[in-house]
Scaffold this active site. Structure first.
Site, short mmCIF file in Angstrom:
data_model
loop_
_atom_site.label_atom_id
_atom_site.label_comp_id
_atom_site.label_asym_id
_atom_site.label_seq_id
_atom_site.Cartn_x
_atom_site.Cartn_y
_atom_site.Cartn_z
CG ASN A 23 -2.04 -0.97 1.17
OD1 ASN A 23 -2.31 -1.57 0.12
ND2 ASN A 23 -2.71 -1.17 2.27
CG HIS A 52 -14.72 2.46 -11.08
ND1 HIS A 52 -15.40 2.38 -9.88
CD2 HIS A 52 -13.54 1.82 -10.87
CE1 HIS A 52 -14.67 1.74 -8.99
NE2 HIS A 52 -13.53 1.37 -9.57
CE1 TYR A 71 -8.64 -7.21 -3.24
CE2 TYR A 71 -9.76 -5.85 -4.84
CZ TYR A 71 -8.60 -6.25 -4.23
OH TYR A 71 -7.40 -5.69 -4.60
CG HIS A 117 -13.67 -3.67 -3.49
ND1 HIS A 117 -14.43 -3.82 -4.63
CD2 HIS A 117 -12.66 -2.82 -3.81
CE1 HIS A 117 -13.88 -3.11 -5.61
NE2 HIS A 117 -12.82 -2.48 -5.15
#
Length: 691
Positions: free
Chosen positions: A45, A439, A473, A596
């Site tokens: 990250n 997206h 996720y 997520h």
């Protein structure tokens, strides 16, 4: 209490999230290899943060994006970032050395560090491995002042100080030897970072590739005495540098510019904190670094490599997740189409299997009545089973249209390669829209018989079409054949093909069209309910929240008496516990799976409205992306969603409350039962399956 801002700085807030990841590595109730995984996540990250966000501060200052803290300049924000990260890295070092490695040693695993092993068998193994596997990849380079050398992005190097060997000449012996410097790139892309040595006395032994090279440096520099060596790494600006998306061929621009990441401007030079100041000064001058480019780190860098650290105790000392559930309600129909005809279907990943998305696409590829498949691709797995299904459909004579977002950061190259593979199979590819990222995660299967429209099917999700991340996720995937959803997806796909068409939506809320109007209308409705003495309630679960106009609307609702629950995993610019936010509670949930999913609930005086969405409330999502938000109306699905969300709101093991100082407050449980939302969600979903 001192000054408190109305909004947290987005990047300082992100660092607080990453520290929460680091806290999981401190959790002694977790298995040792699970704690090691969280160190790897923290490190990965942080690298991306410096490549993207810190690079923005240094090279692409955008006043709309780079918000300051306490009115400070971007330079002061960078100073604050470096101060915080330095504190975190010192804690990181203690967790790794003082806790995890010490714990592994007690269990019977030794990871050699620094010194050549005393054991002759291990010494010989290291020497043999170096000559057999490593030396073909090594290209040592002597550094000279005034000659600019190049370091590749995100690659590990050994920086070495050495001296020419003294000759037998007495006069040469008396001369003071001048230090020379060299670098050697470690071949971590070609060889394992951790080399297992022969087991001895019921113990497992490993050595870093870094140290294995260190132990053999004399072989690379036979005319020199080795003084010292330290690990270094450079991160470069990850921006592709595309200034104009509206003219020329955008795809070709992206394809050409992908390589620029390897030569981008320096954003962070990390070095072993034990490196002497004069050694660091030489490297700083040689490579042209600025003071703000430098950060002291561990002896061993690139901790994301610990994702692949082998566990010789397996399955012990690691978290072993149960296999994903295959819901009986889907299995009993055999056909996904038949199951969806009966009612809307919802899958909760990774608790339930992503295989049903692949079944859905494979069934579409084989069904003779299916004439067309349309789908978006944002982040796709390499060797993607989803892509294979689409290629199969095209070869079976279906018309297949795929919108490929080639501006998905760090996935551009993979997406371009898969797009080319699909094009070669006869699939029509629509590439990125200038000025916007798509997206949205959606698929549409159209069925016809002659001129007669048969029932068609839609899939919408909070997560990507990626079977690998779907195991890690936590997301929701929704299947329906209701006409309104199908109509809306057709409208949106038509817009992707022709931006002069203005879509009309019956169900979906879509950014750039009706998203903000419909969202604000629902927040205003909760404010109105509260003003009438009724219960106003909003729950928002997202990865991140930054957009000030939307945050201000939440502050307005809070002041009007609307109770607001936020479940925010990452960036959170909302400041709680202030007069303007007194009714806002912010939960951060970090556990084994990455939370997520994006989900909104509006109380509506007892007649709750529930939406799933691909959109966070970041500026980029609201202003520069196409996102889809879709309502959930099936009563059984709603009940399941409420059960999952209630577990997350009641989690008292892994959930934390974000306070007004960006700290994480543990949730007091007293005599209450422990609730760990991710584990209890799996148990809840399993309990619904027939025995």
């Amino acid at each position: 209490m001192g000054y408190l801002p109305k909004y947290f700085n987005r990047d300082i807030s992100w660092l607080a999230f990453n520290y929460r990841v680091l806290e999981e590595a401190k959790d002694k109730s977790l298995p040792l290899f699970e704690r090691l995984k969280f160190l790897a996540i923290y490190s990965s990250n942080l690298d991306e943060f410096f490549k993207v966000r810190v690079a923005e501060y240094k090279y692409n200052v955008d006043p709309d994006e780079l918000e300051d803290i306490k009115g400070a300049s971007p330079v002061k924000v960078l100073q604050e970032i470096n101060r915080i990260v330095d504190e975190h890295l010192q804690e990181f070092s203690h967790i790794f050395h003082g806790e995890i490695l010490a714990g592994l040693y007690q269990e019977g695993l030794m990871l050699y560090q620094g010194d050549l092993p005393n054991d002759p068998e291990h010494q010989q193994y290291i020497r043999n491995y170096f000559y057999r596997e490593v030396i073909p990849y090594l290209q040592p380079v002597l550094l000279t002042r005034g000659t600019r050398s190049f370091l590749r992005d995100n690659r590990l190097y050994l920086a070495i100080r050495l001296y020419r060997k003294k000759s037998t000449n007495n006069e040469d012996k008396l001369k003071k030897r001048r230090a020379r410097y060299a670098i050697v790139k470690l071949p971590t892309n070609d060889l394992p970072r951790f080399i297992r040595l022969p087991d001895k006395n019921d113990r497992y032994y490993f050595v870093f590739l870094d140290d294995l090279v260190r132990f053999n440096l004399q072989e690379l520099f036979p005319g020199y005495d080795i003084d010292s060596s330290y690990c270094v790494k450079l991160l470069r600006d990850a921006d592709l540098g595309i200034q104009d998306e509206f003219s020329g061929n955008l795809v070709e621009k992206i394809r050409r510019n992908i390589g620029l990441r390897k030569v981008g401007e320096p954003t962070l030079f990390t070095y072993d904190r034990d490196m002497p100041a004069d050694f660091l000064g030489f490297l700083k001058e040689t490579f042209g670094f600025l003071k703000q480019d430098l950060m002291a780190g561990e002896r061993y860098l690139n901790f994301q490599d610990f994702f692949s650290f082998p566990n010789p105790f397996s399955p012990h000392h690691q978290l072993n997740h149960p296999p994903s559930i295959h819901p009986h309600e889907l299995e009993k129909y055999g056909s996904m189409f038949n199951a969806i005809k009966v009612k809307d279907r919802m899958l909760h990943y990774p608790y339930q299997s992503f295989d049903y998305v692949l079944r859905f696409l494979n069934e579409a590829a084989q069904d003779p009545k299916v004439v067309e498949i349309k789908i978006t691709q944002y982040r796709v797995a390499s060797n993607s089973a989803v892509v294979n299904s689409l290629i199969s459909a095209a070869r079976n004579g279906k018309k297949v249209t795929v919108f490929v977002e080639v501006k998905a950061r760090f996935d551009e190259e993979n997406n371009l390669q898969l797009a080319r593979l699909m094009e070669d199979a006869g699939i029509r590819i629509i590439y990125s829209l200038p000025g916007l990222k798509v997206h949205a995660k959606m698929a549409l299967v159209l069925r016809r018989s002659g001129d007669i429209r048969k029932r068609s099917y839609a899939y919408l999700s909070t997560g990507n079409f990626n079977e690998k991340t779907a195991r890690l996720y936590a997301d929701h995937g929704f299947f329906t054949c209701k006409e309104d959803y199908v109509f809306d997806l057709e409208e949106l796909f038509e817009y992707f093909e022709n931006q002069e068409v203005i879509p009309i939506f019956r169900k979906l809320l879509v950014t750039q069209f009706n998203f903000k109007h419909e969202l604000l209308k629902r927040i205003d409705r909760e404010i109105e309910w509260a003003s009438k003495g009724k219960e106003g309630y909003i729950l928002l679960k997202m990865n991140s929240i930054q957009n000030k106009p939307l945050i201000n609307k939440l502050y307005e609702a809070s002041q009007a008496g609307v109770k607001i629950d936020l479940i925010i995993r990452g960036i959170c610019c909302v400041v709680p516990n202030q007069p303007f936010s007194r009714n806002i509670r912010i939960v951060r949930l970090v556990d084994s799976y990455l939370e997520h999913a994006r989900l909104w609930i509006f109380g509506n005086n007892g007649k709750k409205e529930v939406f799933l969405t691909s959109a966070d409330w970041m500026n980029r999502n609201v202003m520069r992306r196409i996102e889809t938000t879709f309502p959930i109306e099936d009563e059984e699905i709603l009940e399941e969603i409420f059960d999952i969300i209630n577990l997350q709101l009641r989690d008292n093991v892994k959930a934390r409350l974000i306070n007004e100082r960006l700290g994480h407050d543990r949730i007091e449980i007293g005599n209450a039962d422990q609730i760990r939302a991710q584990w209890d969600t799996f148990k809840m979903l399993v309990s619904k399956e027939p025995l």
